[in-house]
Scaffold this active site. Structure first.
Site, short mmCIF file in Angstrom:
data_model
loop_
_atom_site.label_atom_id
_atom_site.label_comp_id
_atom_site.label_asym_id
_atom_site.label_seq_id
_atom_site.Cartn_x
_atom_site.Cartn_y
_atom_site.Cartn_z
N ASN A 1 0.76 -1.07 -0.01
CA ASN A 1 0.05 -0.15 -0.12
C ASN A 1 1.00 1.27 -0.03
OD1 ASN A 1 -1.90 2.00 0.53
ND2 ASN A 1 -2.67 1.16 2.41
N ARG B 1 -2.90 -1.95 -3.18
CA ARG B 1 -3.88 -1.10 -2.92
C ARG B 1 -3.86 0.17 -3.83
NH1 ARG B 1 -4.96 3.34 1.22
NH2 ARG B 1 -6.94 3.77 0.87
N HIS C 1 -12.78 3.77 0.02
CA HIS C 1 -12.79 2.81 1.16
C HIS C 1 -13.54 1.46 0.59
CE1 HIS C 1 -12.60 6.12 3.96
NE2 HIS C 1 -11.46 5.90 4.06
N GLY D 1 -9.94 9.05 7.47
CA GLY D 1 -10.76 9.50 6.43
C GLY D 1 -12.02 8.54 6.64
N ARG E 1 -10.76 16.72 7.23
CA ARG E 1 -11.55 17.24 5.77
C ARG E 1 -12.98 17.58 6.48
NH1 ARG E 1 -10.73 11.83 3.28
NH2 ARG E 1 -8.21 11.87 2.78
N ARG F 1 -9.01 10.31 19.62
CA ARG F 1 -8.88 10.04 21.17
C ARG F 1 -9.03 11.19 22.19
NH1 ARG F 1 -4.86 5.44 19.10
NH2 ARG F 1 -4.76 6.96 17.57
N ILE G 1 -12.06 4.62 14.31
CA ILE G 1 -12.96 5.23 15.22
C ILE G 1 -14.05 4.39 15.34
CG2 ILE G 1 -14.64 7.07 15.69
CD1 ILE G 1 -12.98 8.68 13.86
N ASN H 1 -13.29 1.30 17.82
CA ASN H 1 -12.72 1.67 19.10
C ASN H 1 -13.68 2.64 20.10
OD1 ASN H 1 -10.09 0.20 19.07
ND2 ASN H 1 -9.85 1.41 17.33
N GLU I 1 -8.59 -4.88 5.03
CA GLU I 1 -8.52 -4.71 3.43
C GLU I 1 -7.28 -5.38 3.26
OE1 GLU I 1 -8.65 -0.86 5.13
OE2 GLU I 1 -9.23 0.02 3.64
P1 ADP Z 1 -6.77 5.50 8.82
O1 ADP Z 1 -7.82 6.08 7.98
O2 ADP Z 1 -5.56 6.50 8.69
O3 ADP Z 1 -6.34 4.23 8.44
P2 ADP Z 1 -7.60 4.28 11.17
O4 ADP Z 1 -8.71 3.63 10.63
O5 ADP Z 1 -6.48 3.74 11.99
O6 ADP Z 1 -7.07 5.49 10.35
O7 ADP Z 1 -8.24 5.52 12.35
C1 ADP Z 1 -7.84 6.34 12.93
C2 ADP Z 1 -8.62 7.14 14.15
O8 ADP Z 1 -9.23 5.96 14.83
C3 ADP Z 1 -8.13 8.39 14.70
O9 ADP Z 1 -9.19 9.29 14.70
C4 ADP Z 1 -8.06 7.74 16.07
O10 ADP Z 1 -8.12 8.69 16.90
C5 ADP Z 1 -9.18 6.81 15.98
N1 ADP Z 1 -9.13 5.93 17.32
C6 ADP Z 1 -8.37 4.80 17.48
N2 ADP Z 1 -8.47 4.33 18.74
C7 ADP Z 1 -9.40 4.90 19.21
C8 ADP Z 1 -10.05 4.99 20.64
N3 ADP Z 1 -9.82 4.10 21.55
N4 ADP Z 1 -10.98 5.95 20.83
C9 ADP Z 1 -11.45 6.67 19.97
N5 ADP Z 1 -11.06 6.89 18.52
C10 ADP Z 1 -9.84 6.09 18.31
#
Ligand code: ADP
Length: 407
Positions: free
Chosen positions: A12, A94, A183, A215, A244, A288, A335, A338, A393
């Site tokens: 990727n 990717r 995505h 994103g 964004r 976070r 997000i 988590n 993915e």
């Molecule tokens: P990307 O789009 O770069 O692949 P990710 O899918 O890893 O990103 O998601 C990143 C987002 O997930 C960030 O906004 C991060 O704060 C959020 N995130 C990760 N862990 C948590 C958590 N425990 N609580 C809230 N948000 C989280």
């Protein structure tokens, strides 16, 4: 007999990074993964971890580009495990943007490379990097099939009423301005997983899939096929994201150009990199610290969180129109996987109009990626089932690449 069996390499390439993983396409077991960052800069570096390693290993590769990173992978990393190198039978790449040319994973040849170059205007940062990665990988791994998997492909089943813009037709026919989405690989994976968890085939269920990372996008998936999605010509449209703005009245562009004397390029930079959660919270683009601020009662974090969930709930609500009835709603991405708070606030907005009922206990427990394959987070009485499903993915890309291995 190779102890790893047959594995796939997944690559990727971003504009300044290369992520790589070698995995078993059958069960997704990851034997090696790594990241080369700051490509082309003096501080360029590469880090990697073999399965079972406690710590990542790191090495500086000053000035290293995508080709240097892949060369390093073969000569310095895989040289430590020749058997793993020999187990690689396919390579999946990717690709962010395939325009309306590609709706399936495709074997790379010179024509495919030329087509990826053709749609660079729609992904000016990503597609040139993908091409560098493909060319370098074809050199480093000359004897295996290289397969491109497009983020836009899953969305190619949208009907014109979903993908056209209501602007003069010539901009569609001559410039190909339309909604492409992004995505797609994630939306496809989580929709298929949700169907599997319901004991159904993808053709038998209607789902709304939410991929919420830096994103973020939502898709309406009817009987396994995407019928609408929130990202547009580019990933700028739709939800509020890390940096964004998502959907916005186009007149804001005219005002910023005319009244604030910004150039179109500057507006693009503002909308893509200085907006979203970052602009609203004044704290971070990362969810976070915003969740922490929200819990402490910080007004700006509250607005950021409220807007993120309100916009998401509005998109989910709007997808009841193309789907008719909804069997399930899926949350994924950093997000979505988590943040129990984002899921809760969003589902609360959907409770009265759609009879969505989140199970608070299951929602609290559905956290993190480690070994958790996801599951239902709604009450049995909920009109649509709610799921948290960690996206994968890499696994989809690995499996797609394996289909081109000649046996
Ligand atoms: P990307 O789009 O770069 O692949 P990710 O899918 O890893 O990103 O998601 C990143 C987002 O997930 C960030 O906004 C991060 O704060 C959020 N995130 C990760 N862990 C948590 C958590 N425990 N609580 C809230 N948000 C989280």
């Amino acid at each position: 007999m190779n102890k790893y069996g047959e594995t796939a390499l997944v690559i990727n390439c971003g504009s300044s990074s290369v992520k790589f993983a070698i995995l078993d396409p059958k069960d997704g077991r990851i034997y090696l993964n790594g990241l080369a960052e700051a490509m082309g800069l003096p501080e360029a570096r590469i880090s990697w971890k073999f399965e079972g390693d406690k710590e990542k290993q790191k090495m500086a590769i000053p000035g290293g580009d995508h080709a240097k990173a892949l060369d390093f992978l073969v000569k310095n990393i895989l040289s430590k495990d020749k058997e793993l190198l020999d187990s690689i039978v396919a390579c999946g790449h990717r690709i962010v943007q395939g325009g309306d040319i590609y709706s399936e994973p495709t074997l790379v040849n010179d024509e495919v490379e030329a087509n990826i170059a053709k749609v660079i205007p729609f992904a000016p940062l990503h597609n040139p990097a993908h091409l560098q990665g493909i060319r370098a990988a074809r050199k480093s791994f000359p004897n295996i099939p290289h397969v491109v998997v497009f983020d836009t492909a899953f969305h190619q089943t949208m009907p014109p009423k979903a993908y056209r813009y209501a602007i003069p037709e010539e901009y569609y026919t001559d410039l190909h301005l339309r909604k492409y989405g992004a995505h797609g690989t994630s939306h496809m994976y989580i929709s298929q997983e949700a169907a599997r968890m319901m004991g159904k085939k993808p053709e038998e269920v209607n789902l709304i899939t939410c991929h919420l990372g830096n994103g973020a996008s939502v898709s309406a998936v009817k009987g396994g096929k995407c019928v609408d999605t929130s990202m547009g010509l580019t990933p700028l449209d739709g939800l509020v994201m890390g940096t964004r703005c998502g959907s916005i009245d186009a007149s804001v562009v005219f005002f910023l150009c005319e009244r604030a004397h910004k150039t179109p390029k500057e507006v693009e930079e503002i909308f893509n990199h200085k907006s979203g959660l970052l602009a609203l919270s004044g704290v971070s683009s990362d969810m976070r610290p915003i969740c922490e601020g929200y819990d402490k009662g910080d007004e700006k974090c509250k607005l950021a969180m409220d807007m993120f969930c309100y916009r998401l709930a509005r998109f989910i609500a709007s997808y009841y129109v193309p789907l008719g009835h909804v069997d399930g709603i899926v949350f994924a991405g950093g997000i979505g996987e988590n943040s129990w708070e984002v899921r809760k606030l969003t589902c609360e907005l959907l409770k009265e109009p759609f009879g969505i009922e989140l199970d608070d206990d299951l929602n609290l427990k559905a956290l993190g990626r480690l070994g958790y394959e996801g599951g239902v987070i709604s009450k049995p009485s909920s009109k649509a089932k709610l799921f948290m499903i960690p996206t994968n993915e890499e696994l989809v890309i690995a499996r797609s690449a394996m289909k081109f291995v000649r046996r």
